[in-house]
Design an enzyme around this catalytic site. Sequence first.
Site: not given
Ligand code: ACO
Length: 453
Positions: A32, A82, A116, A158, A208, A248, A257, A327, A361
């Site tokens: 999930g 990019e 992006c 992602t 980020s 985006h 959010k 993305n 970013s």
């Molecule tokens: N069931 C349901 N939800 C779950 C479960 C589960 N089993 N396990 C985790 N989750 C939820 C978490 O609670 C969290 O929700 P929340 O944000 O509401 O607290 C969500 O899933 C994500 O879990 P995290 O532990 O926060 O994820 P993680 O830190 O491992 O990775 C991240 C997420 C940081 C987005 C990573 O994928 C990443 O670095 N992506 C690339 C960077 C990015 O996209 N940044 C955004 C802006 S910049 C750009 O556009 C590139």
Amino acid sequence: PEDIGIIAMEIYFPSQYVDQSELEDFDGISKGKYTIGLGQSKMGFCSDREDINSLSLTVVQMLMEKNKIPYSQVGHLGVGTETIIDKSKSVKSVVMQLFEDSGNTNIEGVDTTNACYGGTAALFNAINWIESSSWDGRYALVVAADIAVYATGNARCTGGAGAVAMLIGTNAPLVFDRGVRGIHMQHVYDFYKPDLSSEYPVVDGKLSVKCYQHAVDKCYEHYSTKAQSAGFKHGPRLLDAADAFIFHSPYCKLVQKSCARLLFNDLLREHSPDYNDRYRGLEEYKELKFEDSYFNRDAEKAFMSACDPIFQQKTKPSLLLANQVGNMYTPSVYGGLASFIVHSTVEDLAGKRLVLFSYGSGLASSMFSIKVTDNVAHDSALHKVYENLSDIPFKLGNRIKIPPVEFDKIMKLREETHNAAPYTPTGSVDHLFPGTWYLTSIDNMHRRKYERK
Ligand code: ACO
């Protein structure tokens, strides 16, 4: 020139995807997390047959063919990306091949890069060109394209890939509002690509997410002030003044959010908030400081819940491609626009104001808006835009699903052969959509050759 905006639009995404639920099992993480936690269903990806040049060739030719635009009628072409495979030669210069038969080499513009955001920079360049003394009456063509891939680990899910082409001109059905762009630019190391030999970024994921949300706040503030001066709205509630908020989308949950953050921003600016209605249950957050709001789970939950009706109506329809492809980087917000359009009917779209938020970013970000024409006549330009995008759901459903283990192998192959020369790609071309350009060879001088399916 009057009513500068989008005359035609085309979207391209890969014909193959990996299922996010299967990827959860393959990655051995809690069930999930990708699907519910991040809000992603499928992720499009490219084999070694596609690169930034092929994506751009594909989307431009599709746009020109579908809309029967003569190549001689384009006077400006900019590519936002990019996905860098050459530190000097632009993708735009490669796309010039398509213009050869027309004899048209008189085309301004090159590539623009900042994560992006490059597509939005290219779009603003195009609009500015038409508004300038350099404009010669022809169309501007904007291309945003990327292959978004991450190293193995928590960011890989992602990723995504895709391209968008937009034909910009006057008397358009989707008109860019003037004088209201809200801008926020800042120096941060949240996501960047310092290793020029790798396709992968260096990512500080949490930072980020914080930077993205901070940029939403800043851009909303600037856009909002300008929109008020322009007479789009009265009072602090921009949320009421627009019919869509299109973001985006790094992943859909972040967009949900961020939509809720707009309500938070509105609340802070209200002199006497109505806690019996729109701001029900949010009294305790009236004094919440921006610095304390990021990653504040209780506040996030409360605002998401209060904002849900607005999200469902004004933002969720824009998330089809984000949810189904992932993305796409520079095309992401424009994929959001296309998704919103195909989710509506022409009659529903007429007269609407659509607010867009673009984030790259590093960082560069903007909020700006589009006013849709009122002209819904059957042969109208709006109908044409709508019809050209209406095959998106069909194409999404017509892709092939690749098991995560295969996806992983393809990522490894890309990793190992990125920058290789000479190189002959090995990926199958059987499942590419008709009209897709693909790489056939790279010679020992790194010169790339392509063919079209
Ligand atoms: N069931 C349901 N939800 C779950 C479960 C589960 N089993 N396990 C985790 N989750 C939820 C978490 O609670 C969290 O929700 P929340 O944000 O509401 O607290 C969500 O899933 C994500 O879990 P995290 O532990 O926060 O994820 P993680 O830190 O491992 O990775 C991240 C997420 C940081 C987005 C990573 O994928 C990443 O670095 N992506 C690339 C960077 C990015 O996209 N940044 C955004 C802006 S910049 C750009 O556009 C590139």
